[in-house]
Design a protein around this motif. Structure first.
Motif, PDB file in Angstrom:
ATOM      1  N   VAL A   1      37.435  47.343  59.204  1.00  8.65           N
ATOM      2  CA  VAL A   1      37.363  46.184  58.323  1.00  8.65           C
ATOM      3  C   VAL A   1      38.700  46.146  57.586  1.00  8.65           C
ATOM      4  N   PRO A   2      39.634  45.315  58.049  1.00  8.91           N
ATOM      5  CA  PRO A   2      40.940  45.270  57.404  1.00  8.91           C
ATOM      6  C   PRO A   2      40.824  44.683  56.004  1.00  8.91           C
ATOM      7  N   GLY A   3      41.768  45.025  55.163  1.00  9.06           N
ATOM      8  CA  GLY A   3      41.768  44.470  53.814  1.00  9.06           C
ATOM      9  C   GLY A   3      42.632  45.270  52.880  1.00  9.06           C
ATOM     10  N   SER A   4      42.571  44.933  51.636  1.00  3.32           N
ATOM     11  CA  SER A   4      43.358  45.574  50.596  1.00  3.32           C
ATOM     12  C   SER A   4      42.830  46.975  50.298  1.00  3.32           C
ATOM     13  N   ASP A   5      43.740  47.895  50.060  1.00  2.00           N
ATOM     14  CA  ASP A   5      43.348  49.247  49.652  1.00  2.00           C
ATOM     15  C   ASP A   5      42.600  49.233  48.322  1.00  2.00           C
ATOM     16  N   ALA A   6      42.751  48.153  47.549  1.00  2.00           N
ATOM     17  CA  ALA A   6      42.065  48.048  46.262  1.00  2.00           C
ATOM     18  C   ALA A   6      40.572  47.765  46.423  1.00  2.00           C
ATOM     19  N   LEU A   7      40.152  47.387  47.615  1.00  2.00           N
ATOM     20  CA  LEU A   7      38.739  47.112  47.878  1.00  2.00           C
ATOM     21  C   LEU A   7      38.158  48.325  48.608  1.00  2.00           C
TER      22      LEU A   7
ATOM     23  N   TRP B   1      35.576  49.229  50.179  1.00  2.00           N
ATOM     24  CA  TRP B   1      34.777  49.184  51.406  1.00  2.00           C
ATOM     25  C   TRP B   1      35.609  48.880  52.648  1.00  2.00           C
ATOM     26  N   THR B   2      36.862  48.488  52.482  1.00  2.00           N
ATOM     27  CA  THR B   2      37.678  48.151  53.646  1.00  2.00           C
ATOM     28  C   THR B   2      38.228  49.416  54.304  1.00  2.00           C
ATOM     29  N   GLY B   3      38.690  49.260  55.521  1.00  2.00           N
ATOM     30  CA  GLY B   3      39.316  50.369  56.222  1.00  2.00           C
ATOM     31  C   GLY B   3      38.568  50.773  57.478  1.00  2.00           C
TER      32      GLY B   3
ATOM     33  N   ARG C   1      31.275  50.109  68.403  1.00  2.00           N
ATOM     34  CA  ARG C   1      32.453  49.489  67.789  1.00  2.00           C
ATOM     35  C   ARG C   1      32.006  48.319  66.937  1.00  2.00           C
ATOM     36  N   MET C   2      32.629  48.204  65.750  1.00  2.00           N
ATOM     37  CA  MET C   2      32.446  47.037  64.904  1.00  2.00           C
ATOM     38  C   MET C   2      33.800  46.743  64.272  1.00  2.00           C
ATOM     39  N   HIS C   3      34.391  45.637  64.690  1.00  2.00           N
ATOM     40  CA  HIS C   3      35.648  45.180  64.095  1.00  2.00           C
ATOM     41  C   HIS C   3      35.370  43.829  63.456  1.00  2.00           C
ATOM     42  N   LEU C   4      35.733  43.688  62.196  1.00  2.00           N
ATOM     43  CA  LEU C   4      35.531  42.452  61.460  1.00  2.00           C
ATOM     44  C   LEU C   4      36.872  41.753  61.289  1.00  2.00           C
ATOM     45  N   TYR C   5      36.891  40.468  61.581  1.00  2.00           N
ATOM     46  CA  TYR C   5      38.087  39.652  61.412  1.00  2.00           C
ATOM     47  C   TYR C   5      37.740  38.536  60.440  1.00  2.00           C
ATOM     48  N   GLU C   6      38.388  38.547  59.280  1.00  2.00           N
ATOM     49  CA  GLU C   6      38.139  37.514  58.283  1.00  2.00           C
ATOM     50  C   GLU C   6      39.443  37.220  57.556  1.00  2.00           C
ATOM     51  N   ASP C   7      39.419  36.244  56.690  1.00  2.00           N
ATOM     52  CA  ASP C   7      40.605  35.885  55.919  1.00  2.00           C
ATOM     53  C   ASP C   7      40.752  36.903  54.785  1.00  2.00           C
TER      54      ASP C   7
END
Length: 138
Positions: free
Chosen positions: A39-45, A47-49, A121-127
């Motif tokens: 789950v890509p995203g900011s290190d500040a969140l 749950w991402t990574g 596998r679970m890859h999430l693609y979002e804005d």
């Protein structure tokens, strides 16, 4: 052994149903012991990574869900595409940040891979920019 389309569809339907009732342990049961989760995203969140083990699945949800205002999230599942062991879910997520009341919407695609009746596998693609900005984490 290749996973047939019907098995993948059945596992995915269980995943979506358990997601809808916010059952983190039930969701986790659907995953293989070793997984490829991103789950890509900011290190500040928090749950991402990336995650690589089944026991990391439930904590993803129990970490993320409290950051969203209860009963104010909406998921519109637009399409489910199944081809053998590969499943793509196309959706739009609308959430309200609990801390600020800021609402945001992001289109999303999720790629699941199913093997031996388990999600591997679970890859999430979002804005991710929209999500980060909603949390002022951008």
């Amino acid at each position: 052994m290749a996973t047939d389309t019907q098995t993948s569809r059945t596992v995915t339907e269980k995943f979506v149903e358990r997601l809808g009732r916010q059952d983190p342990d039930g969701i986790q049961e659907l995953f293989a012991e070793e997984i490829d989760w991103h789950v890509p995203g900011s290190d500040a969140l928090p749950w991402t990574g990336r995650r690589t083990r089944r026991e990391e699945v439930a904590p993803y949800f129990t970490t993320m869900w409290p950051h969203f205002a209860q009963d104010r999230s909406k998921v519109v599942l637009e399409r489910v595409i199944v081809d053998g062991g590969d499943v793509v879910l196309l959706a739009a997520f609308t959430h309200t940040v609990a801390a600020s009341g800021k609402e945001f919407t992001t289109p999303a695609a999720m790629h699941l891979a199913v093997e031996d009746n388990r999600i591997v596998r679970m890859h999430l693609y979002e804005d991710t920019l929209t999500v980060a900005e909603a949390f002022d984490a951008g």
